[in-house]
Scaffold this motif. Structure first.
Motif, PDB file in Angstrom:
ATOM      1  N   SER B   7       0.848  -1.200   0.000  1.00 38.16           N
ATOM      2  CA  SER B   7       0.000   0.000   0.000  1.00 38.16           C
ATOM      3  C   SER B   7       0.880   1.245   0.000  1.00 38.16           C
ATOM      4  O   SER B   7       2.031   1.196   0.449  1.00 38.16           O
ATOM      5  CB  SER B   7      -0.926  -0.003   1.220  1.00 38.16           C
ATOM      6  OG  SER B   7      -0.176   0.187   2.402  1.00 38.16           O
ATOM      7  N   ARG B   9      -1.758   1.653  -3.456  1.00 37.98           N
ATOM      8  CA  ARG B   9      -1.667   1.122  -4.802  1.00 37.98           C
ATOM      9  C   ARG B   9      -1.250   2.193  -5.792  1.00 37.98           C
ATOM     10  O   ARG B   9      -0.585   1.911  -6.791  1.00 37.98           O
ATOM     11  CB  ARG B   9      -3.010   0.530  -5.226  1.00 37.98           C
ATOM     12  CG  ARG B   9      -3.408  -0.713  -4.451  1.00 37.98           C
ATOM     13  CD  ARG B   9      -2.470  -1.900  -4.699  1.00 37.98           C
ATOM     14  NE  ARG B   9      -2.268  -2.155  -6.120  1.00 37.98           N
ATOM     15  CZ  ARG B   9      -3.093  -2.863  -6.867  1.00 37.98           C
ATOM     16  NH1 ARG B   9      -4.168  -3.394  -6.333  1.00 37.98           N
ATOM     17  NH2 ARG B   9      -2.835  -3.052  -8.157  1.00 37.98           N
ATOM     18  N   TYR B  10      -1.636   3.428  -5.522  1.00 36.96           N
ATOM     19  CA  TYR B  10      -1.303   4.544  -6.397  1.00 36.96           C
ATOM     20  C   TYR B  10      -0.916   5.739  -5.533  1.00 36.96           C
ATOM     21  O   TYR B  10      -1.459   5.937  -4.457  1.00 36.96           O
ATOM     22  CB  TYR B  10      -2.492   4.928  -7.285  1.00 36.96           C
ATOM     23  CG  TYR B  10      -3.040   3.790  -8.110  1.00 36.96           C
ATOM     24  CD1 TYR B  10      -4.060   2.984  -7.616  1.00 36.96           C
ATOM     25  CD2 TYR B  10      -2.517   3.512  -9.365  1.00 36.96           C
ATOM     26  CE1 TYR B  10      -4.545   1.923  -8.366  1.00 36.96           C
ATOM     27  CE2 TYR B  10      -3.006   2.450 -10.119  1.00 36.96           C
ATOM     28  CZ  TYR B  10      -4.018   1.667  -9.615  1.00 36.96           C
ATOM     29  OH  TYR B  10      -4.496   0.619 -10.356  1.00 36.96           O
ATOM     30  N   THR B 110       3.050  -0.549  -6.183  1.00 36.12           N
ATOM     31  CA  THR B 110       2.568   0.817  -5.980  1.00 36.12           C
ATOM     32  C   THR B 110       3.013   1.632  -7.185  1.00 36.12           C
ATOM     33  O   THR B 110       4.202   1.706  -7.481  1.00 36.12           O
ATOM     34  CB  THR B 110       3.161   1.440  -4.702  1.00 36.12           C
ATOM     35  OG1 THR B 110       2.708   0.718  -3.555  1.00 36.12           O
ATOM     36  CG2 THR B 110       2.736   2.906  -4.580  1.00 36.12           C
TER      37      THR B 110
END
Lengths: 112, 115
Positions: B7, B9-10, B110
């Motif tokens: 975490s 993801r983005y 990520t």
């Protein structure tokens, strides 16, 4: 630095056809591995071939290794649309600790 | 069996800002890896941990990147300050013991965009 170089960079075939991807590397290795990467499942390990092996099979996958030529090939037989992905070879150099060096990959597109 | 968790993801940041990524490996896996994958390239190893010790960080840009694996379980990778060329997917992987025939299992990654 990237040790492996895959060839071709991109491959487009029809379902049911075979797909062959090649990988060349520069230094001596403990083993060579092939990985698949797509947006759905990320990077997934496919098969590992040891430096003293010449050929290995897993389902529809066949991998060959020629250490004298420092090259490997991955054959996918009877391809399916779900095989659409990028395929990477990764080498574990001799003397390393499972330190993988990836090539730039082959992008495979399988059309229904 | 739960896979490798990462975490966020983005993440989108401005250049010169700081960012941190978190990774939780598969339970029981002693070896943890961080890779950087730039668009169109294969993953490049940044750092490898065996339990909470560093095995290899030869390709980690130590002037701006740092990583730690306290207690030998989860790990964080930090970039401070970020540059435009740091835009990439950062992948975490784990393996059982780092042996020569060990399989590495990758997390979803990520995706970092530096503007």
């Amino acid at each position: 630095s990237q040790q492996g170089e895959e060839d071709p960079q991109a491959l487009s075939i029809q379902e049911g056809e075979n797909a062959t991807m090649n990988c060349s590397y520069k230094t001596s290795i403990n083993n060579l591995q092939w990985y698949r990467q797509n947006s759905g499942r990320g990077l997934v390990h496919l098969i590992l071939i040891r430096s003293n092996e010449r050929e290995k099979h897993s389902g529809r996958l066949r991998v060959t290794l020629d250490t004298s030529k420092k090259s490997s090939s991955l054959l996918i037989t009877a391809s399916r649309a779900a095989d659409t992905a990028s395929y990477f070879c990764a080498t574990d150099p001799s003397g390393g600790y499972n330190k993988l060096i990836f090539g730039a990959g082959t992008r495979l597109a399988v059309h229904p | 069996e739960a896979g490798v968790a990462q975490s966020p993801r983005y993440k989108i940041i401005e250049k010169r800002q700081s960012v941190a990524f978190w990774c939780n490996p598969i339970s029981g896996h002693a070896t943890l890896y961080w890779y950087q994958q730039i668009l169109g390239q294969g993953p490049k190893l940044l750092i490898q941990f065996q339990n909470n010790g560093v095995v290899d960080d030869s390709q980690l840009p130590k002037d701006r990147f740092s990583a730690e694996r306290l207690k030998g379980v989860d790990s964080t990778l930090k970039i401070q300050p970020a540059k435009l060329e740091d835009s990439a997917v950062y992948l975490c992987a784990s393996s059982l013991d780092g042996g020569r025939l060990d399989t590495q299992y990758f997390g979803p990654g990520t995706r970092l965009t530096v503007l």
